[in-house]
Write a protein that holds these residues in place. Structure first.
Motif, mmCIF file in Angstrom:
data_model
loop_
_atom_site.group_PDB
_atom_site.id
_atom_site.type_symbol
_atom_site.label_atom_id
_atom_site.label_comp_id
_atom_site.label_asym_id
_atom_site.label_seq_id
_atom_site.Cartn_x
_atom_site.Cartn_y
_atom_site.Cartn_z
ATOM 1 N N SER A 280 0.815 -1.224 0.000
ATOM 2 C CA SER A 280 0.000 0.000 0.000
ATOM 3 C C SER A 280 0.847 1.273 0.000
ATOM 4 O O SER A 280 1.977 1.294 0.492
ATOM 5 C CB SER A 280 -0.898 0.002 1.244
ATOM 6 N N GLU A 281 0.261 2.339 -0.536
ATOM 7 C CA GLU A 281 0.908 3.667 -0.524
ATOM 8 C C GLU A 281 1.150 4.125 0.917
ATOM 9 O O GLU A 281 2.135 4.783 1.219
ATOM 10 C CB GLU A 281 0.008 4.705 -1.203
ATOM 11 N N GLU A 282 0.224 3.744 1.811
ATOM 12 C CA GLU A 282 0.304 4.228 3.198
ATOM 13 C C GLU A 282 1.586 3.755 3.898
ATOM 14 O O GLU A 282 2.084 4.412 4.805
ATOM 15 C CB GLU A 282 -0.918 3.760 4.013
ATOM 16 N N GLU A 283 2.109 2.586 3.485
ATOM 17 C CA GLU A 283 3.359 2.136 4.114
ATOM 18 C C GLU A 283 4.478 3.140 3.869
ATOM 19 O O GLU A 283 5.416 3.245 4.647
ATOM 20 C CB GLU A 283 3.764 0.758 3.570
ATOM 21 N N VAL A 284 4.377 3.875 2.754
ATOM 22 C CA VAL A 284 5.413 4.860 2.412
ATOM 23 C C VAL A 284 5.073 6.232 3.001
ATOM 24 O O VAL A 284 5.947 6.922 3.531
ATOM 25 C CB VAL A 284 5.559 4.969 0.873
ATOM 26 N N THR A 285 3.816 6.597 2.927
ATOM 27 C CA THR A 285 3.445 7.967 3.297
ATOM 28 C C THR A 285 3.205 8.144 4.801
ATOM 29 O O THR A 285 3.095 9.272 5.281
ATOM 30 C CB THR A 285 2.163 8.408 2.557
ATOM 31 N N ALA A 299 2.260 7.563 -3.849
ATOM 32 C CA ALA A 299 3.499 6.864 -3.487
ATOM 33 C C ALA A 299 3.506 5.500 -4.170
ATOM 34 O O ALA A 299 2.449 4.929 -4.449
ATOM 35 C CB ALA A 299 3.581 6.684 -1.971
ATOM 36 N N LEU A 300 4.688 5.021 -4.480
ATOM 37 C CA LEU A 300 4.856 3.684 -5.072
ATOM 38 C C LEU A 300 5.591 2.826 -4.056
ATOM 39 O O LEU A 300 6.524 3.299 -3.403
ATOM 40 C CB LEU A 300 5.659 3.773 -6.375
ATOM 41 N N ASN A 301 5.180 1.570 -3.942
ATOM 42 C CA ASN A 301 5.729 0.749 -2.865
ATOM 43 C C ASN A 301 6.001 -0.695 -3.301
ATOM 44 O O ASN A 301 5.370 -1.629 -2.804
ATOM 45 C CB ASN A 301 4.756 0.798 -1.675
ATOM 46 N N PRO A 302 6.975 -0.886 -4.220
ATOM 47 C CA PRO A 302 7.339 -2.278 -4.530
ATOM 48 C C PRO A 302 8.059 -2.861 -3.321
ATOM 49 O O PRO A 302 9.002 -2.252 -2.805
ATOM 50 C CB PRO A 302 8.287 -2.137 -5.733
ATOM 51 N N SER A 303 7.620 -4.031 -2.858
ATOM 52 C CA SER A 303 8.173 -4.568 -1.607
ATOM 53 C C SER A 303 9.523 -5.251 -1.817
ATOM 54 O O SER A 303 10.288 -5.417 -0.877
ATOM 55 C CB SER A 303 7.157 -5.558 -1.015
#
Ligand code: MRU
Length: 332
Positions: A280-285, A299-303
């Motif tokens: 999710s974007e939220e993990e970054v923001t 936000a982009l969130n490749p794990s």
């Protein structure tokens, strides 16, 4: 692994089966609290993998095995359970390996708890072997670097990338570990640093963006884990691994990948075929529930990222250390 629980140092695993329940450390609560959670239904176990209550490829595998065990005990539709558990996360090969292992054992009428316990124990035994092979590579005075968490939390116990460090430390070697924080979920800072602290291994947390700086200044060896290793030796690991591998080659720093055979996927020909999970974007923001990015920004969130085999010095496995050109031996 050692953990301080209610003021007492105890030996604890990342996941286990107790009183009819799949029980695990809630890794989202570390390093502040060692919280233990348990589940009686495989669906909650699948959710615990998805929401990263537990994480790290071999721990995901063991948790999946225990989830299958619950499904069998509860009389659930086993094929459906296998499907649901496999859908929890897409990248770690151990998840699929463990579910297939349990399907095979259950089809032979084996005891579900015995099978899942054997799976988890075999993972710990493999990590001990990885530690023995990899520990030999660590010399007195070395400066090591690792990324994400490939420790006991990620592997039921002992670890893959951290296993050689535990062994070398136990043998009395003196070395230092750079731990990159691992944005966005901070597995390096919150989990690896926590494990090294419990073990008394000398280390420092570094911002992800400083890896190049420290590699240029002098790192003797980098050891990371893997989520999936393709047939040609390309591998996926936590986002941020690839750039460390490229920098290691630039500065002639040996770059090792520590992983059990269950992480190798010979049905995936090259790294390009590995499914990379987007989270999710939220993990970054957001950090710990607080938004830190401007409202309205995407936000982009490749794990994970994929590192080509040409950057790998060797794979440290329970069968020994293999060059990328030698991994067909694993298949045999
Ligand atoms: O998203 P995570 O925390 O499950 O990712 C974990 C990693 O990338 C680890 O390095 C990998 O699973 C190896 S664990 C021994």
């Amino acid at each position: 692994m050692k953990a301080n629980i209610n003021g007492r140092t105890e030996d604890i695993r990342a996941v286990w089966f107790e009183d009819g329940k799949v029980t695990m450390i809630d890794q989202r609560e570390l390093p502040d609290k060692v919280t233990i959670v348990s589940f009686k239904d495989y669906r909650y176990v699948a959710e615990a993998i998805r929401n990263m209550t537990t994480r790290g490829a071999p721990s995901i595998g063991a948790t999946a095995a225990y989830g299958m065990c619950l499904a069998a005990i509860n009389g659930d539709d086993i094929e459906q359970a296998a499907k649901d558990i496999k859908a929890a996360r897409p990248t770690a090969n151990d998840l699929f390996y463990a579910v297939d292992y349990m399907l095979d054992d259950l089809s032979k009428g084996k005891d579900p708890i015995g099978s899942a316990d054997a799976y988890a124990q075999s993972m710990v035994d493999k990590c001990i072997k990885i530690g023995e092979y990899g520990g030999e590579l660590i010399k007195d005075g070395y400066r090591l670097m690792t990324h994400c968490n490939a420790g006991a939390l990620a592997t039921v116990d002992v670890g893959t990338a951290l296993a050689p460090m535990r062994k070398a430390h136990g043998d009395g070697k003196d070395f230092f570990v750079y731990v990159s924080e691992t944005r966005p979920r901070l597995q390096g800072m919150q989990l690896t640093a926590w494990e090294l602290l419990q073990e008394g291994i000398d280390h420092a947390i570094i911002p992800d963006g400083s890896s190049g700086h420290f590699i240029r200044k002098g790192v003797d060896m980098i050891i990371v884990g893997a989520d999936r290793i393709a047939a040609n030796g390309d591998f996926a690991n936590k986002i941020g691994t690839f750039e460390k591998a490229v920098l290691a080659k630039e500065f002639n720093v040996p770059f090792y990948v520590a992983a059990p055979i269950s992480t190798f996927d010979f049905n995936t020909k090259t790294g390009e075929d590995i499914v990379i999970e987007d989270r999710s974007e939220e993990e970054v923001t957001m950090v710990k529930g607080v938004r830190i990015a401007p409202i309205g920004c995407k936000a982009l969130n490749p794990s994970f990222d994929m590192t080509p085999a040409r950057y790998v010095t060797g794979f440290i496995t329970e069968k020994g250390i293999l060059k990328p050109s030698e991994i067909s031996k694993v298949r045999e």
